[in-house]
Design a protein around this motif. Sequence first.
Motif, PDB file in Angstrom:
ATOM      1  N   ARG A 172      38.680 -65.120  67.060  1.00  0.00           N
ATOM      2  CA  ARG A 172      38.759 -63.466  66.968  1.00  0.00           C
ATOM      3  C   ARG A 172      39.971 -63.194  66.565  1.00  0.00           C
ATOM      4  O   ARG A 172      40.476 -62.497  65.583  1.00  0.00           O
ATOM      5  CB  ARG A 172      38.406 -62.878  68.009  1.00  0.00           C
ATOM      6  CG  ARG A 172      38.584 -61.321  68.029  1.00  0.00           C
ATOM      7  CD  ARG A 172      38.073 -60.741  69.069  1.00  0.00           C
ATOM      8  NE  ARG A 172      36.501 -60.291  68.969  1.00  0.00           N
ATOM      9  CZ  ARG A 172      35.712 -60.350  69.911  1.00  0.00           C
ATOM     10  NH1 ARG A 172      35.889 -60.505  70.991  1.00  0.00           N
ATOM     11  NH2 ARG A 172      34.520 -60.325  69.546  1.00  0.00           N
ATOM     12  N   TYR A 201      30.436 -61.088  71.291  1.00  0.00           N
ATOM     13  CA  TYR A 201      31.038 -61.834  70.474  1.00  0.00           C
ATOM     14  C   TYR A 201      30.284 -61.923  68.888  1.00  0.00           C
ATOM     15  O   TYR A 201      30.462 -62.648  68.056  1.00  0.00           O
ATOM     16  CB  TYR A 201      31.163 -63.383  70.906  1.00  0.00           C
ATOM     17  CG  TYR A 201      32.109 -63.700  71.943  1.00  0.00           C
ATOM     18  CD1 TYR A 201      33.577 -63.327  71.634  1.00  0.00           C
ATOM     19  CD2 TYR A 201      32.000 -63.543  73.487  1.00  0.00           C
ATOM     20  CE1 TYR A 201      34.707 -63.579  72.511  1.00  0.00           C
ATOM     21  CE2 TYR A 201      32.805 -63.910  74.307  1.00  0.00           C
ATOM     22  CZ  TYR A 201      34.054 -63.856  74.070  1.00  0.00           C
ATOM     23  OH  TYR A 201      34.835 -63.791  74.911  1.00  0.00           O
ATOM     24  N   LEU A 247      31.643 -61.925  65.590  1.00  0.00           N
ATOM     25  CA  LEU A 247      32.100 -63.120  64.872  1.00  0.00           C
ATOM     26  C   LEU A 247      31.153 -63.714  64.063  1.00  0.00           C
ATOM     27  O   LEU A 247      31.368 -64.590  63.127  1.00  0.00           O
ATOM     28  CB  LEU A 247      32.662 -63.909  65.881  1.00  0.00           C
ATOM     29  CG  LEU A 247      33.665 -63.491  67.021  1.00  0.00           C
ATOM     30  CD1 LEU A 247      34.097 -64.466  68.210  1.00  0.00           C
ATOM     31  CD2 LEU A 247      34.849 -63.130  66.171  1.00  0.00           C
TER      32      LEU A 247
END
Length: 90
Positions: free
Chosen positions: A63, A86, A89
């Motif tokens: 990130r 997440y 991502l």
Amino acid sequence: MELTIQNNTTKHQFETVVDGHTALIAYTLFPGGIAYIHTEVPPELEGKGIAGQMAKYVLEYARENHLKVKPYCPYVNAYMKRHPEYNDLL
């Protein structure tokens, strides 16, 4: 347990040493991203939450460096499913 995790760019792995044993998450880079391919925690270190701390670290690394993630490693893949924060991502 507070871990010191380092990016060993020569071996293409993030690693930490605990009680003389090395745990790692291996990776490979691709244009604009990073693929996590293997997580290894020695039997002596199992059950201490080390893999989870390392997975969080490597995802935060991605990130911070604006890298897309390919979670080929089954552990990292499962961690991402348990932590949908997440998903950006991917």
